[in-house]
Design a protein around this motif. Structure first.
Motif, mmCIF file in Angstrom:
data_model
loop_
_atom_site.group_PDB
_atom_site.id
_atom_site.type_symbol
_atom_site.label_atom_id
_atom_site.label_comp_id
_atom_site.label_asym_id
_atom_site.label_seq_id
_atom_site.Cartn_x
_atom_site.Cartn_y
_atom_site.Cartn_z
ATOM 1 N N THR A 167 0.964 -1.379 -0.069
ATOM 2 C CA THR A 167 0.054 -0.051 0.224
ATOM 3 C C THR A 167 0.804 1.352 -0.062
ATOM 4 O O THR A 167 0.421 2.299 -0.630
ATOM 5 N N ARG A 168 2.071 1.351 0.618
ATOM 6 C CA ARG A 168 2.899 2.117 0.666
ATOM 7 C C ARG A 168 3.260 2.632 -0.705
ATOM 8 O O ARG A 168 3.561 4.067 -0.957
ATOM 9 N N LEU A 169 3.706 1.475 -1.613
ATOM 10 C CA LEU A 169 4.191 2.029 -2.843
ATOM 11 C C LEU A 169 2.934 2.769 -3.720
ATOM 12 O O LEU A 169 3.402 3.448 -4.475
ATOM 13 N N ARG A 170 1.802 2.339 -3.417
ATOM 14 C CA ARG A 170 0.566 2.916 -4.197
ATOM 15 C C ARG A 170 0.253 4.269 -3.551
ATOM 16 O O ARG A 170 0.277 5.228 -4.391
ATOM 17 N N THR A 171 0.302 4.485 -2.478
ATOM 18 C CA THR A 171 0.048 5.859 -1.758
ATOM 19 C C THR A 171 1.025 6.817 -2.252
ATOM 20 O O THR A 171 0.449 7.886 -2.495
ATOM 21 N N TYR A 172 2.315 6.544 -2.287
ATOM 22 C CA TYR A 172 3.355 7.646 -2.406
ATOM 23 C C TYR A 172 3.999 7.266 -3.870
ATOM 24 O O TYR A 172 4.866 8.155 -4.246
ATOM 25 N N GLU A 173 3.119 6.477 -4.736
ATOM 26 C CA GLU A 173 3.626 6.314 -5.951
ATOM 27 C C GLU A 173 5.203 6.207 -6.186
ATOM 28 O O GLU A 173 5.857 6.953 -7.082
ATOM 29 N N LEU A 174 5.585 5.329 -5.423
ATOM 30 C CA LEU A 174 7.048 5.149 -5.504
ATOM 31 C C LEU A 174 7.326 4.191 -6.609
ATOM 32 O O LEU A 174 6.817 3.431 -7.192
ATOM 33 N N PRO A 175 8.547 4.454 -7.093
ATOM 34 C CA PRO A 175 8.774 3.889 -8.526
ATOM 35 C C PRO A 175 9.444 2.583 -8.475
ATOM 36 O O PRO A 175 10.163 1.961 -7.642
ATOM 37 N N VAL A 176 8.623 1.537 -9.084
ATOM 38 C CA VAL A 176 8.938 0.024 -8.938
ATOM 39 C C VAL A 176 8.860 -0.664 -10.381
ATOM 40 O O VAL A 176 8.367 0.110 -11.277
ATOM 41 N N SER A 177 9.248 -1.656 -10.496
ATOM 42 C CA SER A 177 9.194 -2.439 -11.689
ATOM 43 C C SER A 177 7.849 -3.045 -12.100
ATOM 44 O O SER A 177 6.965 -2.771 -11.262
ATOM 45 N N ASP A 178 7.522 -3.489 -13.250
ATOM 46 C CA ASP A 178 6.196 -3.825 -13.476
ATOM 47 C C ASP A 178 5.783 -4.974 -12.744
ATOM 48 O O ASP A 178 4.817 -5.384 -12.328
ATOM 49 N N THR A 179 6.826 -6.105 -12.496
ATOM 50 C CA THR A 179 6.646 -7.230 -11.723
ATOM 51 C C THR A 179 6.122 -6.885 -10.151
ATOM 52 O O THR A 179 5.197 -7.188 -9.665
ATOM 53 N N ALA A 180 6.747 -5.693 -9.796
ATOM 54 C CA ALA A 180 6.426 -5.319 -8.064
ATOM 55 C C ALA A 180 5.019 -4.451 -8.456
ATOM 56 O O ALA A 180 4.074 -4.656 -7.453
ATOM 57 N N GLY A 181 4.853 -3.963 -9.427
ATOM 58 C CA GLY A 181 3.574 -3.262 -9.632
ATOM 59 C C GLY A 181 2.427 -4.092 -9.698
ATOM 60 O O GLY A 181 1.150 -4.015 -9.218
ATOM 61 N N ALA A 182 2.747 -5.138 -10.521
ATOM 62 C CA ALA A 182 1.804 -6.072 -10.533
ATOM 63 C C ALA A 182 1.384 -6.955 -9.391
ATOM 64 O O ALA A 182 0.171 -7.263 -8.876
ATOM 65 N N TYR A 183 2.482 -7.097 -8.292
ATOM 66 C CA TYR A 183 2.174 -7.883 -7.188
ATOM 67 C C TYR A 183 1.264 -6.750 -6.407
ATOM 68 O O TYR A 183 0.306 -7.205 -5.472
ATOM 69 N N VAL A 184 1.629 -5.329 -6.397
ATOM 70 C CA VAL A 184 0.560 -4.536 -5.648
ATOM 71 C C VAL A 184 -0.997 -4.625 -5.999
ATOM 72 O O VAL A 184 -1.533 -4.665 -5.304
ATOM 73 N N GLU A 185 -0.928 -4.752 -7.295
ATOM 74 C CA GLU A 185 -2.358 -4.705 -7.852
ATOM 75 C C GLU A 185 -3.152 -6.284 -7.404
ATOM 76 O O GLU A 185 -4.158 -6.179 -7.077
ATOM 77 N N ALA A 186 -2.168 -7.074 -7.378
ATOM 78 C CA ALA A 186 -2.981 -8.413 -6.642
ATOM 79 C C ALA A 186 -3.078 -8.391 -5.415
ATOM 80 O O ALA A 186 -3.976 -8.922 -4.959
ATOM 81 N N ILE A 187 -2.509 -7.491 -4.455
ATOM 82 C CA ILE A 187 -2.724 -7.416 -3.050
ATOM 83 C C ILE A 187 -4.223 -6.603 -3.196
ATOM 84 O O ILE A 187 -5.165 -6.938 -2.410
ATOM 85 N N TYR A 188 -4.231 -5.683 -3.943
ATOM 86 C CA TYR A 188 -5.427 -4.547 -3.828
ATOM 87 C C TYR A 188 -6.580 -5.491 -4.455
ATOM 88 O O TYR A 188 -7.783 -5.168 -3.983
ATOM 89 N N ALA A 189 -6.401 -6.479 -5.141
ATOM 90 C CA ALA A 189 -7.622 -7.156 -5.917
ATOM 91 C C ALA A 189 -8.079 -8.328 -4.720
ATOM 92 O O ALA A 189 -9.228 -8.894 -4.976
ATOM 93 N N LEU A 190 -7.444 -8.739 -3.799
ATOM 94 C CA LEU A 190 -7.726 -9.835 -2.923
ATOM 95 C C LEU A 190 -8.957 -9.166 -2.248
ATOM 96 O O LEU A 190 -9.175 -8.157 -1.649
ATOM 97 N N PRO A 191 -10.239 -9.962 -2.324
ATOM 98 C CA PRO A 191 -11.282 -9.513 -1.737
ATOM 99 C C PRO A 191 -11.323 -9.180 -0.082
ATOM 100 O O PRO A 191 -11.760 -8.098 0.378
ATOM 101 N N ALA A 192 -10.354 -10.134 0.674
ATOM 102 C CA ALA A 192 -10.419 -9.527 2.055
ATOM 103 C C ALA A 192 -9.561 -8.268 2.133
ATOM 104 O O ALA A 192 -9.929 -7.398 3.025
ATOM 105 N N PHE A 193 -8.560 -8.000 1.416
ATOM 106 C CA PHE A 193 -8.212 -6.451 1.122
ATOM 107 C C PHE A 193 -9.203 -5.568 1.042
ATOM 108 O O PHE A 193 -9.124 -4.329 1.616
ATOM 109 N N GLN A 194 -9.878 -5.697 0.003
ATOM 110 C CA GLN A 194 -10.720 -4.792 -0.571
ATOM 111 C C GLN A 194 -11.860 -4.783 0.618
ATOM 112 O O GLN A 194 -12.328 -3.530 0.693
ATOM 113 N N GLU A 195 -12.220 -5.507 1.455
ATOM 114 C CA GLU A 195 -13.156 -5.344 2.444
ATOM 115 C C GLU A 195 -12.722 -4.554 3.515
ATOM 116 O O GLU A 195 -13.255 -3.521 4.021
#
Length: 225
Positions: A167-195
């Motif tokens: 979440t820190r990477l997204r909140t502060y728009e820190l520079p990361v690779s496409d691989t790390a960015g996709a992992y962040v999106e996977a965390i955000y997509a988790l239904p439990a996290f969305q709740e």
């Protein structure tokens, strides 16, 4: 079981076991103990032996500390695959979780979790560069081996441990690779996290100690609304 947690918007350590409980469909209830306001420390100290959250209550047993809570859940529900099934993968997942528990202090200090906020450009990249490089290496290694979307394929406690960092990477728009960015999106997509996120966005409380504008002196304490 009952989990005492801090403000969802800010409490990284509360998020981790909560995700494990919710994702693995373990019955529990939660209670928010605010991390600000008059007497908040005394209120938590009256409920928690460490004076901190999270705290898991299971009958007469009180389990503090996030990793201890997760291990207790893994022992109590061995059918849930809270850690990876394979011995090798399980060891690597625990090592990653322990590294998160003890490390990445620069990201913690300079980029506090704040799910309601968007603060691009407010983190000194030089201060967090080493942590960013390490998280890229660690996530990249495990994702390449497992094929993703989570560190060991399916969501495990290791991912719960890294969710606040994501979440820190997204909140502060820190520079990361496409691989790390996709992992962040996977965390955000988790239904439990969305709740959790939906509930965090509804919270009205402000914790000045976790607001970067207060930390960096742009806003006076007590003035954010």
């Amino acid at each position: 079981m009952k989990l005492l947690i801090g403000n969802r918007n800010y409490s990284t350590w509360s998020l981790r076991p909560w995700l494990v409980l919710r994702h693995f469909d373990i019955p529990f209830e939660d209670e928010v103990l605010q991390l600000s306001g008059p007497g908040w420390r005394e209120t938590i100290a009256a409920r928690s032996p460490t004076g901190k959250v999270p705290l898991l209550l299971d009958g007469a047993l009180a389990v503090p500390e996030t990793i201890a809570i997760i291990e207790y859940l893994a022992d109590s529900f061995p059918d849930k695959a809270i850690w990876p099934r394979g011995r090798r993968e399980r060891a690597l997942a625990r090592a990653a979780a322990a590294e998160m528990h003890a490390g990445f202090s620069a990201l913690r200090t300079h980029a506090p979790m704040n799910l309601r906020a968007s603060h691009p450009g407010k983190v000194d990249l030089d201060a967090v560069r080493r942590d960013l490089a390490r998280v890229e290496a660690l996530w990249g290694e495990h994702l390449a081996r497992s094929g993703g979307p989570y560190l060991f394929g399916e969501f495990t406690a290791a991912d719960a441990m890294f969710a606040p960092l994501a979440t820190r990477l997204r909140t502060y728009e820190l520079p990361v690779s496409d691989t790390a960015g996709a992992y962040v999106e996977a965390i955000y997509a988790l239904p439990a996290f969305q709740e959790w996120l939906a509930l965090a966005l509804q919270e009205p409380w402000i914790v000045d100690d976790d607001e970067i504008d207060v930390i960096q002196g742009r806003v006076a304490p007590g003035t954010l609304v």
